[in-house]
Design an enzyme around this catalytic site. Sequence first.
Site, PDB file in Angstrom:
ATOM      1  N   HIS A  24       9.665   5.137 -42.190  1.00  0.00           N
ATOM      2  CA  HIS A  24       9.038   3.903 -42.700  1.00  0.00           C
ATOM      3  C   HIS A  24       7.725   4.238 -43.403  1.00  0.00           C
ATOM      4  CE1 HIS A  24       7.634  -0.401 -42.367  1.00  0.00           C
ATOM      5  NE2 HIS A  24       6.460   0.240 -42.441  1.00  0.00           N
ATOM      6  N   GLU A  25       6.900   5.030 -42.730  1.00  0.00           N
ATOM      7  CA  GLU A  25       5.600   5.366 -43.315  1.00  0.00           C
ATOM      8  C   GLU A  25       5.750   6.254 -44.548  1.00  0.00           C
ATOM      9  OE1 GLU A  25       3.215   3.679 -42.456  1.00  0.00           O
ATOM     10  OE2 GLU A  25       4.024   2.884 -40.588  1.00  0.00           O
ATOM     11  N   HIS A  28       6.083   4.251 -47.582  1.00  0.00           N
ATOM     12  CA  HIS A  28       4.818   3.818 -48.179  1.00  0.00           C
ATOM     13  C   HIS A  28       4.119   4.980 -48.892  1.00  0.00           C
ATOM     14  CE1 HIS A  28       4.961  -0.099 -46.390  1.00  0.00           C
ATOM     15  NE2 HIS A  28       4.837   0.332 -45.145  1.00  0.00           N
TER      16      HIS A  28
END
Length: 452
Positions: A24-25, A28
Site C-alpha cells: 500500500h505504501e 504512494h
Amino acid sequence: MDALLYAAGFVLFIVGILVSIGLHELGHMIPAKRFGGKVTQYFIGFGPTVWSKQVGETEYGLKAFPLGGYVKIVGMLPPDAEHLADEITYDADGNQVTRVRKSNTGMFTQLISDARAAEWELVGPEDSGRLFYKMPPWKKVVVMAGGPSVNILIAFFIFAGVFATYGNGGDPKIEPVISQVHACVVPADENNRVCTDEEIRTDPTPAYAAGLRTGDEIVEFNGTAITGWEQLQDLIRANGDQRAEIVVERDGERMTFDTRTTVTPRFLTEDAEEAEPVGFLGVSPTQSPTTGGPLYTIGQMGHMTVDVAEALVTLPVKVFDVGQAILGLEERDPEGPISIVGGGRLAGETAAHDEIANQDKAVGFLLMLAGFNFFIGMFNFIPLLPLDGGHIASALWEAVRRGFARLRGRPDPGYVDAAKLLPIAYVVASVMLVMGLVLIVGDLVVPVHLES
C-alpha cells in the site's frame, strides 16, 4: 486444537497484512518519486522505531505496532500564502533560521499553524520544485489513490486466482442433482433435525416414499424439461398436493417416478421471518463453488463493493455493539467487524481445525486476506482526511476550482489548502483510533470464533 498450527496461521495472517500494508505504501511512494516528489520516510507500523536504514534521501524502517504504515512526502501542506516570506527564511548555507508564527487564539487555528510549521521544518530551498502541494491535481490523485488501489488489486488477484481454480463458495452453483433425500417431513425451523423411525414410517417425504436417491438428476417435472434448480423449486412449490411425474437420470438411464407432492410451511427466502405453506418434495440440490475468470471476479467484487459500502455506513454502530459486548451487555455479533488481531485468531483457528481439509484451509486464508485488503482499500477511499480519499477529494476540488476560473476568465485561485481541513482530520483520526482500540480489546476479551 494444535497450538503450533494455530500459531502458524496467526503469524502467517499478520505477515500477510504487513506485506499488504507495505505494498500500500509503495503505491504512494513510487508515483510520488516518479513525479519528482521528495519522500523522506517509508515505515511499516507506528510507535517506536524497531529498525531503519537510510537509502538516499529516504529512511526505510519498521515500527513497534504493526497497525498501519506511512510514507512522508514533503510539502503536503502549503504555507500560508499571505505570509510565506515571513514564515520561512534561510541563511547563506541554505539552513532555515527564522520561522515566524502568527499569534493564534483559537485551538484549531493554533493546531493548523503548528502543523504547517512542522511541515515546513523539513523543507529546504532546494525542495521548492519538489513539494507535493505544487504537483498538478492529477498527479496528486495518482499518488494518493496509489495506496488503496494496490490493496484492491491485491484483493482482485487473490479472488481471481481462487475463483478460477477452487471456485466461489459464496456464490455456489446449484444444480437439480439430488444431494440428499429427506426421510420425513419436519417443521421448517427444524430442517436439519434427524428423523425418528416413527416419523419415517408415518410421515415420509414424497421423494423418500417414491424411491428417489442421492445422485439422481431431475430432468423433467410433470412434462416440463428442467434447466435449473430454481425452476424446479418453483414448479414443486406451485404443485401443492397434486400428482407429480418426475423423470430422473440415474447411472446414464432415465427413470420415471409417480408421486404426489405434499403441502408444508417453508421459509421461501433466507431472511424470511414466517414460513408459508407450499408444495414440498423432500430433496436438496447439489451445490458446488462457481468458477469464473477475471470478468466474473470483477462482477463479484462489484457486489462486494455494495456490501462494503453498507458495512462502512454502519461501522460506528457495529463498533459500539462490540463495546457493549466487552462490557457484557450483549452478545458479540459473529458477523460484526474485527481487528487484525481478530483476523489472526480466525486464521489460527482455521489452520488448527482438524475437520477442515488443507486445501480449504489455504483457500480460507487467501479469501480472508483478500477480504481485508478489499476493505482497507475501500475504507481509504472515504473522502475525509486523514484518509487517502480526503487528499484525493482536495486535489479534485482544486482541479475543478481552477478549471472554472479558467473558463470564466478569472485569476488562478491557487492551491487548495488542505491544512484548513485538519480539524476534521483530527476528529476522524481520533474516532478511528477509538474504534480500532475497541475492536482490538473486543477481539481479546470477547473474540469471534470459527463456526464449528
